[in-house]
Design a protein around this motif. Structure first.
Motif, PDB file in Angstrom:
ATOM      1  N   UNK A   1      -5.527  12.000  -7.823  1.00  0.00           N
ATOM      2  CA  UNK A   1      -4.816  11.419  -6.772  1.00  0.00           C
ATOM      3  C   UNK A   1      -5.856  10.246  -5.941  1.00  0.00           C
ATOM      4  N   UNK A   2      -6.639  10.976  -5.567  1.00  0.00           N
ATOM      5  CA  UNK A   2      -7.805  10.089  -4.897  1.00  0.00           C
ATOM      6  C   UNK A   2      -8.359   9.022  -5.975  1.00  0.00           C
ATOM      7  N   UNK A   3      -8.709   9.260  -7.136  1.00  0.00           N
ATOM      8  CA  UNK A   3      -9.248   8.454  -8.048  1.00  0.00           C
ATOM      9  C   UNK A   3      -8.313   7.304  -8.345  1.00  0.00           C
ATOM     10  N   UNK A   4      -6.932   7.623  -8.507  1.00  0.00           N
ATOM     11  CA  UNK A   4      -5.970   6.570  -8.729  1.00  0.00           C
ATOM     12  C   UNK A   4      -5.580   5.644  -7.575  1.00  0.00           C
TER      13      UNK A   4
ATOM     14  N   UNK B   1       0.917  -1.033  -0.027  1.00  0.00           N
ATOM     15  CA  UNK B   1       0.115  -0.089   0.172  1.00  0.00           C
ATOM     16  C   UNK B   1       0.720   1.046  -0.047  1.00  0.00           C
ATOM     17  N   UNK B   2       2.007   1.216   0.877  1.00  0.00           N
ATOM     18  CA  UNK B   2       2.736   2.536   0.781  1.00  0.00           C
ATOM     19  C   UNK B   2       3.688   2.617  -0.598  1.00  0.00           C
ATOM     20  N   UNK B   3       3.780   1.579  -1.267  1.00  0.00           N
ATOM     21  CA  UNK B   3       4.571   1.746  -2.529  1.00  0.00           C
ATOM     22  C   UNK B   3       3.410   2.535  -3.502  1.00  0.00           C
ATOM     23  N   UNK B   4       2.069   1.847  -3.427  1.00  0.00           N
ATOM     24  CA  UNK B   4       1.212   2.695  -4.154  1.00  0.00           C
ATOM     25  C   UNK B   4       0.963   4.142  -4.014  1.00  0.00           C
ATOM     26  N   UNK B   5       0.959   4.423  -2.493  1.00  0.00           N
ATOM     27  CA  UNK B   5       0.824   5.761  -2.251  1.00  0.00           C
ATOM     28  C   UNK B   5       2.092   6.633  -2.722  1.00  0.00           C
TER      29      UNK B   5
ATOM     30  N   UNK C   1      -6.056   0.290  -5.144  1.00  0.00           N
ATOM     31  CA  UNK C   1      -6.401  -0.360  -3.887  1.00  0.00           C
ATOM     32  C   UNK C   1      -7.517  -1.385  -4.015  1.00  0.00           C
ATOM     33  N   UNK C   2      -8.564  -1.084  -5.094  1.00  0.00           N
ATOM     34  CA  UNK C   2      -9.530  -1.839  -5.303  1.00  0.00           C
ATOM     35  C   UNK C   2      -9.310  -3.119  -6.343  1.00  0.00           C
ATOM     36  N   UNK C   3      -8.194  -2.869  -6.948  1.00  0.00           N
ATOM     37  CA  UNK C   3      -7.866  -3.791  -8.033  1.00  0.00           C
ATOM     38  C   UNK C   3      -7.844  -5.149  -7.744  1.00  0.00           C
TER      39      UNK C   3
ATOM     40  N   UNK D   1       3.340  11.245  -8.771  1.00  0.00           N
ATOM     41  CA  UNK D   1       2.890  11.764 -10.021  1.00  0.00           C
ATOM     42  C   UNK D   1       2.075  12.974  -9.755  1.00  0.00           C
ATOM     43  N   UNK D   2       1.401  13.168  -8.564  1.00  0.00           N
ATOM     44  CA  UNK D   2       0.578  14.298  -8.300  1.00  0.00           C
ATOM     45  C   UNK D   2       1.577  15.487  -8.006  1.00  0.00           C
ATOM     46  N   UNK D   3       2.580  15.242  -7.458  1.00  0.00           N
ATOM     47  CA  UNK D   3       3.622  16.193  -7.201  1.00  0.00           C
ATOM     48  C   UNK D   3       4.270  16.958  -8.610  1.00  0.00           C
ATOM     49  N   UNK D   4       4.282  15.931  -9.418  1.00  0.00           N
ATOM     50  CA  UNK D   4       4.811  16.280 -10.878  1.00  0.00           C
ATOM     51  C   UNK D   4       3.556  17.268 -11.469  1.00  0.00           C
ATOM     52  N   UNK D   5       2.417  16.918 -11.313  1.00  0.00           N
ATOM     53  CA  UNK D   5       1.286  17.599 -11.871  1.00  0.00           C
ATOM     54  C   UNK D   5       1.139  18.862 -11.340  1.00  0.00           C
ATOM     55  N   UNK D   6       1.443  19.150  -9.885  1.00  0.00           N
ATOM     56  CA  UNK D   6       1.428  20.571  -9.359  1.00  0.00           C
ATOM     57  C   UNK D   6       2.504  21.184  -9.662  1.00  0.00           C
ATOM     58  N   UNK D   7       3.626  20.544  -9.908  1.00  0.00           N
ATOM     59  CA  UNK D   7       4.818  21.285 -10.343  1.00  0.00           C
ATOM     60  C   UNK D   7       4.748  22.060 -11.841  1.00  0.00           C
ATOM     61  N   UNK D   8       3.957  21.498 -12.703  1.00  0.00           N
ATOM     62  CA  UNK D   8       3.787  21.670 -14.271  1.00  0.00           C
ATOM     63  C   UNK D   8       2.669  22.807 -14.110  1.00  0.00           C
TER      64      UNK D   8
END
Length: 421
Positions: free
Chosen positions: A381-384, A353-357, A389-391, A363-370
C-alpha cells in the motif's frame, strides 16, 4: 477571476458626454442584470457607480474580462456610438482596477481633491449591487477593503484639509458677478445632498431671499425652513424664474428642468438684469443653449472644476502619503486575489490524491480479505501510494528541457517540503 473597471469621468470626458451615459437610480438594477449577462462563464459579478463626475462599471468574471465587451454593452445600453465613446473610456484590469477603486473612494480622483461625498456614493452603488444580487465574493471583498482604505487615508493624512467644495466654488463665482450676495435672491432647484451643501454656503452670506423648488413639496419645505427660506412647487418655475438673481440646480431628472424659452422670458421680465446659474446635475437640468444668452452666466460642474483646482496645490503632500497607503493595500488585495485564484487548483489536487488513496485502500482491503500477510499488504500500500504520488513530478522532470526544467528543479524543495510536527 479577472477584475475590470471601465468608465469615463471628468478627467476624460466633457459633461455633454457624461450625461449621455449616466444611470438614473431606477435603471441601475435592471442594467446590472444585463451587464452580467454579457459574460458567458461562471458567476459574473458587477457594480455600477454613476455620479455627476463619473460613470464606472466594476466587474469580476471568470476567464478573460474583455473591456471591448463591456464597452459595447455601455454603448448599446445608452445608445451612444461606440466610436464616439471609446476615446474617452478607461479600462483598468486587475491591480489597476483595485488601485482605481481605492483612489476614487479616498477622494484622490475627484474634481474636489479629498472630498467625502464620493465615498457615500460608492457605498450606495455597492448597496444597490448587493440588493440586485450582483455582488459575489470578489467584488464584496474589493469594496470592503476599498472602504477600509478610504478610512485609513482620511485618518492618517490631511487629504481633506482646506478642501474647496463645489458648493464653495459656486459661491466664489457668484461673488465675482455680484458685489454683495446679501442683496440677491437665490433659488435652489432640488433638495438632495448637493443642494443642501450649496444652500449651507449661500445661506452663510445671508441672501435677501432663499427659495427651494423641489418635486417633493415636503422635502423642499423642510430644507427651506432649515435655512430660514421658503419653498415653491416646481410647476411655478416658468412664472417665477425672473424673480431670482442666482439659480442653483441639481436634480435627478433625465430631462432639462429649465429650457431656453423660459430663461429668455425671465430675462425680458428682469429688464436684462444678469442671472448667475449653476447646473450641478448630470444629465444637465438647464439646457446648454442658455449659456449663449447675454446677461446669463451659466456654469456646469466642469466649469466649477477650475475654481476647485486652485486649492489643490496645498494638499499635494497629503496626496503623496495617501498614494503610499493605497499602493500597500493594493499589494495586500492582490495577494488575497492570487490566493483565491489558486483554490480550484488545490481542490483538484486534493480530489486527485483522494481518488488514488481510495483505489489503493480498496486493493489493500481485498488483499487482507484473502488472507495476505498484513505487513506485506501495508508495504504494498505504501509503495503504491508513493509511486503514484511521485509519478506526476517525476514525469515532468524527465520530459522537461532547458529553462522549464530549471524552474521545476527550483520548485522541488518547496513542493516536497515536509509539514511541521
Amino acid at each position: 477571476m479577472q477584475l475590470l473597471a471601465l468608465g469615463i469621468n471628468h478627467h476624460t470626458a466633457p459633461v455633454a458626454l457624461r450625461e449621455r451615459v449616466a444611470f438614473p437610480l431606477e435603471k441601475i438594477k435592471p442594467a446590472l442584470a444585463t451587464l452580467r449577462s454579457i459574460w458567458t462563464s461562471g458567476s459574473p459579478e458587477a457594480a455600477i457607480l454613476s455620479t455627476c463626475n463619473r460613470t464606472e462599471l466594476y466587474c469580476a468574471v471568470e476567464g478573460k474580462a474583455s473591456h471591448e465587451t463591456a464597452l459595447e454593452w455601455l454603448s448599446d445600453f445608452h445608445g451612444v456610438d461606440v466610436s464616439h465613446l471609446a476615446p474617452h473610456v478607461y479600462a483598468l484590469p486587475q491591480s489597476d482596477a483595485v488601485r482605481h477603486a481605492f483612489r476614487v473612494a479616498s477622494g484622490l480622483d475627484s474634481m474636489v481633491l479629498g472630498e467625502t461625498q464620493i465615498l457615500g456614493q460608492l457605498k450606495d452603488a455597492v448597496r444597490t449591487a448587493s440588493e440586485a444580487g450582483a455582488l459575489g465574493t470578489y467584488l464584496h471583498q474589493l469594496f470592503q477593503r476599498t472602504f477600509a482604505v478610504a478610512k485609513e487615508v482620511r485618518g492618517q493624512t490631511e487629504i481633506g484639509a482646506h478642501s474647496v467644495s463645489m458648493a464653495a466654488a459656486a459661491v466664489r463665482l457668484a461673488e465675482r458677478l455680484f458685489e454683495d450676495i446679501a442683496r440677491q435672491k437665490v433659488l435652489f432647484i432640488g433638495a438632495g445632498e448637493m443642494i443642501e451643501l450649496c444652500a449651507t454656503h449661500f445661506a452663510a452670506r445671508r441672501p435677501a431671499e432663499l427659495v427651494v423648488a423641489n418635486r417633493s413639496a415636503e422635502r423642499g419645505t423642510r430644507l427651506a425652513e432649515r435655512f430660514g427660506g421658503r419653498a415653491i412647487a416646481l410647476s411655478e418655475l416658468p412664472n417665477r424664474l425672473h424673480e431670482f438673481d442666482i439659480v442653483v440646480s441639481c436634480t435627478a431628472s433625465t430631462l432639462p428642468i429649465i429650457g431656453l424659452g423660459a430663461v429668455e422670458r425671465a430675462l425680458r421680465a428682469r429688464r436684462r438684469r444678469p442671472v448667475f446659474m449653476v447646473d450641478l446635475a448630470v444629465p444637465r437640468d438647464i439646457e446648454p443653449e442658455v449659456s449663449a444668452l447675454e446677461d446669463i452666466y451659466l456654469y456646469t460642474v466642469d466649469d466649477l472644476g477650475a475654481v476647485v483646482r486652485e486649492g489643490n496645490a496645498a494638499r499635494q503632500a497629503a496626496v503623496t502619503q495617501a498614494e503610499a497607503i493605497i499602493e500597500n493595500r493594493v499589494d495586500h488585495f492582490m495577494q488575497w486575489l492570487d490566493a483565491r485564484n489558486v483554490v480550484p487548483v488545490i481542490r483538484s489536487l486534493h480530489t486527485q490524491a483522494d481518488e488514488i488513496r481510495r483505489t489503493e485502500l480498496d486493493r489493500a482491503s481485498k488483499m487482507l480479505a484473502r488472507g495476505d500477510d498484513p505487513q506485506v499488504v501495508l508495504a504494498a500500500l505504501s509503495q503504491a501510494l508513493t509511486n503514484k504520488f511521485m509519478h506526476g513530478p517525476t514525469h515532468a522532470l524527465n520530459h522537461a528541457r532547458g529553462e522549464t526544467r530549471d524552474q521545476l528543479l527550483s520548485l522541488v524543495p518547496t513542493l516536497l517540503r515536509q509539514p511541521e510536527r
